[in-house]
Design an enzyme around this catalytic site. Structure first.
Site, short mmCIF file in Angstrom:
data_model
loop_
_atom_site.label_atom_id
_atom_site.label_comp_id
_atom_site.label_asym_id
_atom_site.label_seq_id
_atom_site.Cartn_x
_atom_site.Cartn_y
_atom_site.Cartn_z
N LYS A 31 -3.02 -1.15 -11.46
CA LYS A 31 -1.60 -0.87 -11.68
C LYS A 31 -0.99 -2.06 -12.40
O LYS A 31 -1.04 -3.19 -11.93
CB LYS A 31 -0.90 -0.64 -10.34
CG LYS A 31 0.59 -0.44 -10.50
CD LYS A 31 1.24 -0.02 -9.21
CE LYS A 31 2.75 0.06 -9.38
NZ LYS A 31 3.42 0.43 -8.14
N SER A 88 7.04 7.53 -15.00
CA SER A 88 8.41 7.98 -15.25
C SER A 88 8.89 7.68 -16.67
O SER A 88 9.54 8.52 -17.30
CB SER A 88 9.35 7.35 -14.23
OG SER A 88 9.28 5.93 -14.29
N TYR A 104 5.24 14.18 -13.70
CA TYR A 104 6.50 14.86 -13.38
C TYR A 104 6.60 16.18 -14.13
O TYR A 104 7.44 17.01 -13.81
CB TYR A 104 7.69 13.95 -13.72
CG TYR A 104 7.64 12.64 -12.97
CD1 TYR A 104 8.11 12.54 -11.66
CD2 TYR A 104 7.05 11.50 -13.54
CE1 TYR A 104 8.02 11.35 -10.95
CE2 TYR A 104 6.96 10.31 -12.84
CZ TYR A 104 7.45 10.24 -11.55
OH TYR A 104 7.34 9.07 -10.85
N LYS A 132 -2.68 3.11 -13.88
CA LYS A 132 -1.25 3.37 -14.03
C LYS A 132 -0.58 2.26 -14.81
O LYS A 132 -0.82 1.10 -14.48
CB LYS A 132 -0.65 3.48 -12.63
CG LYS A 132 0.84 3.64 -12.62
CD LYS A 132 1.32 3.68 -11.20
CE LYS A 132 2.84 3.67 -11.25
NZ LYS A 132 3.43 3.31 -10.02
N CYS A 192 4.10 1.99 0.08
CA CYS A 192 4.64 0.76 -0.49
C CYS A 192 5.93 0.42 0.24
O CYS A 192 6.45 1.24 1.00
CB CYS A 192 4.91 0.91 -1.99
SG CYS A 192 5.09 -0.70 -2.82
N CYS A 213 7.49 -5.48 -3.20
CA CYS A 213 6.53 -4.59 -2.56
C CYS A 213 5.88 -5.19 -1.32
O CYS A 213 4.83 -4.73 -0.88
CB CYS A 213 5.46 -4.18 -3.57
SG CYS A 213 6.14 -3.32 -5.00
#
Ligand code: PBG
Length: 328
Positions: A197, A276, A315, A250, A122, A132
Site C-alpha cells: 500500500k 477513490s 467503487y 493499492k 484500520c 493509522c
C-alpha cells in the site's frame, strides 16, 4: 521465426466480433469485483460522498439493502469501512462490538447469506489525529498499534466477517491478527492484507468519505514510497509468512507493474484496489462529457486484470455488474 508481412497479418484476427472474442486474453467478470461500502452510525442515513458521486455513507439498516443489491447483481464480496460516533486518541470505537461496521457485518451476514463480507481493519477513521495507529511523541508507534489492530480484527470477526483486511501498514500486523484470531478459535477467518500500500495522493476522496485525513503530517512514515517496487515484494513476502491468505496492491492504475510482479512471484490471489481518486477522475471527466464512462471503466478494469489482479476492489462495481449483465 514468426514470419513477417505480408504473410503475417495480425489484423486477420481482429476482423470480427467473433474472432476478437476468441483471441481475447483477459476476461472481466462480475465475480472479479469487490464493492467497498461505508457504514455510519444511526438509522436511515444515506449521504452521498461529494467527491465520489454514486457512493454513499449509509447506516447499517440501509447498507444491508445495498449489500443485498450487490449480491443480486452477482458481486461476490463487499469491503466494509466504518465511521465512529466519536473519535478519540486511540480510536477505541474501532473495536466496539456495537460500532456501525460491526452492526453492518452482523446484518449483512444475517440477511444476505452467500455474500462474502470483508472488513477494513484500520484506526485512521477512529482517531482524533487521523493516523493509522497509536501515537507516541507524535509518531505512530508500530508495536503498540499491533495490539489495537488485533482487537479491531477480533471484533469484526466476532461480528461475522469472513475476511479481515488490515490497511494500516504497520510491520507485523498480519502475524498479530492471525495469532489473535487463532487464540479466539476463529481459525477460519481469513486475512486479506493490504500488503503493498503506497503513500498515495489518490486516496483524497476516500479521506473525505471516511473523514480520515491525518490532522498533521502524512502517512509516508508507514505507507510505501511510490518509487519502490522491489520493496513491494518484500512487503508481500513478509505478510504471506505471517499468514495472509490474499494480498493487495493499492492503488491500482499507477502500480500495474507492481501487480504484475506480485502475480508472477507469489502463488496467492492478488487483489488490486482501484482507489477513490481513480474513480473520482473518471466520474469528473465523464460528467463534463470528456470521456465515455462505460468504455473507460471497462478498459481500466480490464487493464488491472491484464496486469495480473485476480480481484478488483472498485467503487464502480454495481454499475459494472449491470453493464456486464447487459452484455456491454
Ligand atoms: C485506511 C484506508 C485508506 C484507503 C483504504 N483504507 C486511506 C488511507 O490510507 O489514507 C483508501 C481507499 C481509497 O482511496 O479508495 N487506512
Amino acid at each position: 521465426m514468426l514470419g513477417r508481412f505480408p504473410v503475417r497479418r495480425p489484423r486477420r484476427l481482429r476482423q470480427s466480433e467473433g474472432l476478437r472474442r476468441m483471441v481475447s486474453e483477459t476476461g472481466l467478470e462480475v465475480s472479479d469485483l469487490i464493492c467497498p461500502m461505508f457504514a455510519v452510525p444511526g438509522e436511515g442515513v444515506r449521504q452521498e460522498v461529494p467527491s465520489l458521486p454514486g457512493v454513499y455513507r449509509m447506516s447499517p439498516d440501509l447498507l444491508v439493502e445495498e449489500a443485498a443489491a450487490c449480491h443480486r447483481l452477482g458481486i461476490p464480496a463487499v469491503l466494509l469501512f466504518g465511521l465512529p460516533r466519536r473519535k478519540d486518541a486511540q480510536g477505541s470505537e474501532a473495536w466496539d462490538d456495537g460500532g456501525a461496521v460491526q452492526q453492518a457485518v452482523r446484518l449483512v451476514r444475517e440477511r444476505v447469506p452467500g455474500l462474502v463480507v470483508i472488513t477494513d481493519v484500520c484506526l485512521c477513521a477512529y482517531t482524533q489525529h487521523g493516523h493509522c495507529g497509536a501515537l507516541v511523541h507524535q509518531q505512530v508507534d508500530n508495536d503498540r498499534t499491533l495490539e489495537l489492530l488485533a482487537r479491531v480484527a477480533l471484533s469484526h470477526a466476532r461480528a461475522g466477517a469472513h475476511l479481515v483486511a488490515p490497511s494500516d501498514m504497520m510491520d507485523g500486523r498480519v502475524g498479530a491478527i492471525r495469532r489473535a484470531l487463532d487464540e479466539a478459535g476463529l481459525t477460519e477467518v481469513g486475512i486479506l492484507s493490504y500488503a503493498a500500500k503506497y503513500a498515495s495522493a489518490f486516496y483524497g476522496p476516500f479521506r473525505e468519505a471516511a473523514d480520515s485525513a491525518p490532522s498533521f503530517g502524512d502517512r509516508r512514515g508507514y505507507q510505501m514510497d511510490p518509487a519502490n517496487a522491489r520493496e513491494a515484494l518484500l512487503e508481500v513476502e513478509l505478510d504471506l509468512e505471517e499468514g495472509a491468505d490474499l494480498v493487495m496492491v493499492k492503488p491500482a492504475l499507477a502500480y500495474l507493474d507492481v501487480i504484475r510482479r506480485v502475480r508472477e512471484r507469489f502463488p496467492v490471489p492478488v487483489v488490486a484496489y482501484n482507489v477513490s481518486g481513480e474513480y473520482a477522475m473518471v466520474k469528473a471527466a465523464a460528467r463534463n462529457g470528456w470521456l465515455d464512462e462505460r468504455k473507460v471503466v471497462l478498459e481500466i478494469l480490464t487493464a488491472i486484470r491484464r496486469a495480473g489482479a485476480d480481484l478488483v476492489v472498485t467503487y464502480h462495481a454495481p454499475q459494472v455488474a449491470r453493464w456486464l449483465r447487459e452484455g456491454a
